[in-house]
Design an enzyme around this catalytic site. Structure first.
Site, mmCIF file in Angstrom:
data_model
loop_
_atom_site.group_PDB
_atom_site.id
_atom_site.type_symbol
_atom_site.label_atom_id
_atom_site.label_comp_id
_atom_site.label_asym_id
_atom_site.label_seq_id
_atom_site.Cartn_x
_atom_site.Cartn_y
_atom_site.Cartn_z
ATOM 1 N N GLY A 78 0.936 -1.197 -0.106
ATOM 2 C CA GLY A 78 0.008 -0.021 0.124
ATOM 3 C C GLY A 78 0.901 1.259 0.163
ATOM 4 O O GLY A 78 1.983 1.142 0.589
ATOM 5 N N CYS A 79 0.264 2.286 -0.591
ATOM 6 C CA CYS A 79 1.332 3.596 -1.039
ATOM 7 C C CYS A 79 1.488 4.158 0.654
ATOM 8 O O CYS A 79 2.575 4.408 0.906
ATOM 9 C CB CYS A 79 0.645 4.430 -1.919
ATOM 10 S SG CYS A 79 -1.069 4.911 -1.383
ATOM 11 N N ASN A 80 0.578 4.334 1.479
ATOM 12 C CA ASN A 80 0.948 4.960 2.597
ATOM 13 C C ASN A 80 1.781 4.089 3.656
ATOM 14 O O ASN A 80 2.653 4.618 4.027
ATOM 15 C CB ASN A 80 -0.412 4.953 3.431
ATOM 16 C CG ASN A 80 -1.447 5.967 2.864
ATOM 17 O OD1 ASN A 80 -1.083 7.218 2.537
ATOM 18 N ND2 ASN A 80 -2.600 5.595 2.618
ATOM 19 N N VAL A 81 1.747 2.789 3.434
ATOM 20 C CA VAL A 81 2.556 1.984 4.063
ATOM 21 C C VAL A 81 3.763 2.064 3.588
ATOM 22 O O VAL A 81 4.738 2.067 4.614
ATOM 23 C CB VAL A 81 2.105 0.440 3.710
ATOM 24 C CG1 VAL A 81 3.069 -0.763 4.567
ATOM 25 C CG2 VAL A 81 0.561 -0.130 4.216
ATOM 26 N N THR A 82 4.189 2.041 2.248
ATOM 27 C CA THR A 82 5.513 2.271 1.831
ATOM 28 C C THR A 82 6.195 3.483 2.579
ATOM 29 O O THR A 82 7.262 3.327 3.126
ATOM 30 C CB THR A 82 5.538 2.453 0.319
ATOM 31 O OG1 THR A 82 5.110 1.110 -0.299
ATOM 32 C CG2 THR A 82 6.990 2.803 -0.190
#
Lengths: 348, 348, 348, 348
Positions: free
Chosen positions: B150-154
């Site tokens: 996930g983008c926020n996760v990265t």
């Protein structure tokens, strides 16, 4: 007969917003506007949105030009209002939208601002709860010198004070990350404030504990009952002209539930005209407050993380600056606190 | 001869960005693009910015249409890729840009997503440090099933893992507030995603510990050595089409200095092509990463608050999604990890 | 071995975009970047998005620093490149992104710019049709001095030239209104370019026939066959960092149909890699061209009004400036015209 | 005692703006708000910016719910207000913010809208000059059925009518290109209105003579004295929530000078509270009108092109819709025309 008003530094964004609000206030009449490089210009050329004040012209910012009014509003760069204020009569109501008279600690002033310390004035955040249960607005009654809070400070203080005051939130290890519009930085010609730089971008600034609003936040939290508060505070410029969306977290005291926390905020602000707590599970956006003297608060609790999450939305130029000035002025003069102040936002 | 590629769900923003990156990749050739409501449409009508792929037409998303390619990218809504993936041959390289194969814990899946659990695949965040000192990218070598993060996760994982791995940051009581562009929410027709609603506004969403990216962040931090991490995580939509600016804080271990912390991050990412730590005192803006597979990190320490402040900027559609997919694909196939991936952003 | 390049004025937006494009060009190597106030600074501090060029440092803009390269790009303020160019060897390929060498008429120069007139160079708008049927790009073959067109000029000229060339559009009484991003105005510190001023606003400028791009447009239309063209031209700044959306109208010749007009444009640009005419009834948006060297054109006819409406979208910094420079350079050096140039946009 | 008001379709943007303005109007009290899918919802949940109206709840849009009020405002989709209006008493003041009762020509209605034609009502553009020298507002006195103009129509009509009326501008071959915010398109869930699509982009729509506002503009110009007006009209969506910036051109009559033209506009609008002509050489931006019932006009003449260039800025939701409704209502009821209407904009 309305009170006469002079506004120093009226060509900037904060000054412009004071003008916009005062133009619709039934008991105020702006007679004098001063500026530095814009002295001599017609107000309508600098603030073309203020059509109702098209008759005014900027004059130089001098004590002479400011004298002879019932009310003087100072919207000057930090460090410059102390000297001007000293020249004004004691019975004139003076409101300083800058930082010069906010901090009660000379050490804080020296560390975060530097230069001459001018002492502190009555502080214009009426809704702040005091440790003794009183409402901060009481100190403004009859005041003749008012320090208007910083815009970020208002958002964070209103978001944290009720929970800390009630003992539901720990007062140390607080965090706040704010999405803020560039108008809070004023009309300054800086590269990072250019439209080309900010459009499509989010820019952090004053990261790592160096922002000048930190001591002011902590001062407010101590008023509300905090013993030794600490806060990690980070503002991020985002591409909207005005608005602050503060994401605030605090560890909750043992056993505190989401319902309990939410109920405390609802109760605290129940009688406030300008501060509203949303229903549980709802959180505000800044658009809802644009142009209004309104702060909206959402209160949640992340049980896994052990932290409350409090979202505060307000318009940095209204509740964050000019509206706070007018609200404080209303109290100081014994007028209805809400007189002349917009409650509804301009959205979308 | 280039590898042949099929992209399922290619009409959305994530799929469009995979297409944009693959169009310039020297070893890949996109042969098939599938869609749901857009099946039958010319690609150029749905993605008018992808002029170099104007020869392609969307077909239905069926196993038949996806078979017969060396590589299949799934850019489908959460919960829909598991069934499709089961129909593809084991020796085909399948990359899932959705969430279906990210979580290693079935309990996490059940709590945050629900529905059938399809197990977890090799996880596409190459720069993540493992507790044992290895680089996460090693697990991707030769992989044939890759779950794209996930983008926020990265953003949050890259920002926290080095400090936690090195023991400089406490692994519990973390906080992250993210300013994010709406493209991360996809091309969904929702009222809050309308331009009228977001222009001039900052909107929080999924506040209070309910965001689906939380278990994935904690899973990554455990890989990096965290024992029982907790995080308060809040995303805020802001009016920029793409980009994530994560403001992350963590308590520092006793005695850790700002220099020590910064040096650790510099060292950790020194050999990375796509993750860069800025000089001490500097922090990134999202504009610097638009269109690039680059994550930029600023590292500070607020000694008064006892917290590190780590700012991570990246493009949610590139390093946050499509670039991560291509980077993982390069590793999986034994190609140079940086092949075909843009390093420079499009700014201003 | 790649051609060596020096870029003068590389700290601005135009210079930055030349750098971004050249960094990915296989036959070019930027060796020298010069600046004025930024001399001595690391490139990465001024252009933090250009990670791949982090090894470069700005030096002073002097003839000495620019000499000894195969190619020199001048991205300097108007009126300053003439003197510098005179110091460079004749066999060096010099491209001027400023206005100094665009106008063939000294009278036009005197009226719209003033100051010393330095003559005109080969003009870098390859797709312009000439009255004799040739393609303008022919004049660039082997050129050693190239004037890069103005960004608004490119949009309007590409939009009008085919119709005028073919006699389908009247060449007088043309109109063009352009929505433009502020990056075209450069990194100048002007109040109207502040984010606070432009966010949420549309600002016209240079209204009423005074814009410096007008004589350049008319010069191009005369090349394409116009006899005595006149144009009402109005740019409007809107809150997007980059992009031009030109709405152009022209009276149609008697009996011209919408189909005929559209077919002419399709035919004219059929072989062009960077200029594309959309299907009848479709019109482009600027997002489709961001970061790409692409101009997209929609062609319509309002029979009631008796006017064609031609919409042109392009990225002012790419096809409008830096991409045009690289495309011209490719032609001048005998490289493939499309070498190193992006065709796909970065959207959303 | 204030007039009672019901608003049909109050959950949209136009309805919300009517509510915002009426909340501050001293002689109006909104008692009923109706909606379709939002029936049953609290107003504050749909319009969280309208804190002062938090006591209202949406009911179904039925004649029964609308009856019994002094004033009914219809903010419904085109084609739906005719039937509802027929159910309301003749002595109720009904204002239709939709298009159903604007066009006096049934043929125009059939061509541009289609469906049942419901005739035309008194038209709510008070400042429009009539050919006979009268002010259009006169027709509104005592009116009980008012058609509120289209927002683009207001901008273009106010910009052209004085010059045409005075014979200074030719009435044929007019052009108008408008930069418009998406709120004018309403709260509709359309892909092109998503924030991801519009942020960073300019999008033309309804190009080529097909826009429904064209017959309404021509109808107004004929009222002002035009004989057979024609106009090329193109709106372009730009990334600002509200606002219209119209760039209008018209050929000038022989011998007309810039001074003469400007003086005519100044004289025409000299007594108007809501329409202001800027000094010669100055042009408005939309930010100056946000939230205000103000139209600002700049008037120039490009002698080389033989065309006047007239720039009009206004807020599409205020002077373009809701403010026009309240202004018309004030006239119809014999109240002061400016009562309750904001003159100052909210900027920056």
């Amino acid at each position: 007969m309305p009170y006469s008003v002079a506004i120093a530094g009226a060509s900037g964004y904060a000054g412009g917003e004071v003008l916009r609000l005062m133009a619709r206030h039934p008991e105020l009449e702006v007679r004098t506007v001063t500026a530095h490089s814009n002295a001599g210009a017609a107000l309508i050329d600098v603030h073309p949105h203020l059509r109702s004040l098209a008759h005014l012209t900027f004059v130089e910012t001098t004590p002479e030009n400011l004298r002879g009014h019932d009310i003087v509003v100072l919207a000057l760069p930090h460090g410059t209002s102390g000297a001007i204020a000293a020249e004004l009569d004691d019975d004139v109501l003076v409101l300083d939208c800058g930082a010069d008279h906010r901090l009660t600690s000379e050490a804080d002033w020296a560390r975060y601002y530097g230069g001459d310390y001018h002492g502190s004035w009555s502080y214009g955040l009426p809704e702040l709860p005091h440790a003794d249960g009183s409402r901060h607005g009481d100190v403004l009654t009859g005041a003749r010198r008012v320090a208007v809070p910083g815009c970020n400070v208002t958002a964070v203080s209103l978001g944290l004070a009720p929970g800390i005051h009630a003992g539901l939130l720990r007062d140390s290890d607080l965090t706040a990350a704010l999405a803020v519009g560039p108008s809070g930085a004023g009309r300054a010609l800086k590269t990072n404030l250019l439209a080309s730089e900010l459009l499509g971008s989010a820019q952090p600034y004053a990261v790592g504990g160096v922002h000048r609003h930190i001591p002011e936040i902590l001062q407010n939290l101590r008023l509300a009952g905090a013993e030794s508060p600490t806060i990690s505070f980070t503002p991020v410029l985002v591409p909207m002209a005005r608005g602050i969306l503060a994401t605030i977290t605090a560890r909750v005291a043992d056993g505190v539930t989401a319902e309990q926390l939410h109920a405390e905020y609802v109760a605290r602000y129940a009688d406030e005209a300008f501060v509203h707590v949303l229903p549980a599970g709802r959180y505000p956006s800044t658009a809802e407050t644009v142009g209004a003297n309104t702060a909206l608060i959402g209160v949640g609790l992340d049980a896994d993380a052990g932290r409350a999450v409090i979202i505060v939305a307000l318009d940095n130029l209204v509740k964050g600056t000019a509206g706070a000035a007018v609200q404080s002025l209303n109290i100081a003069l014994g007028l209805p606190e809400t007189l002349g102040l917009p409650i509804d936002g301009v959205a979308p």
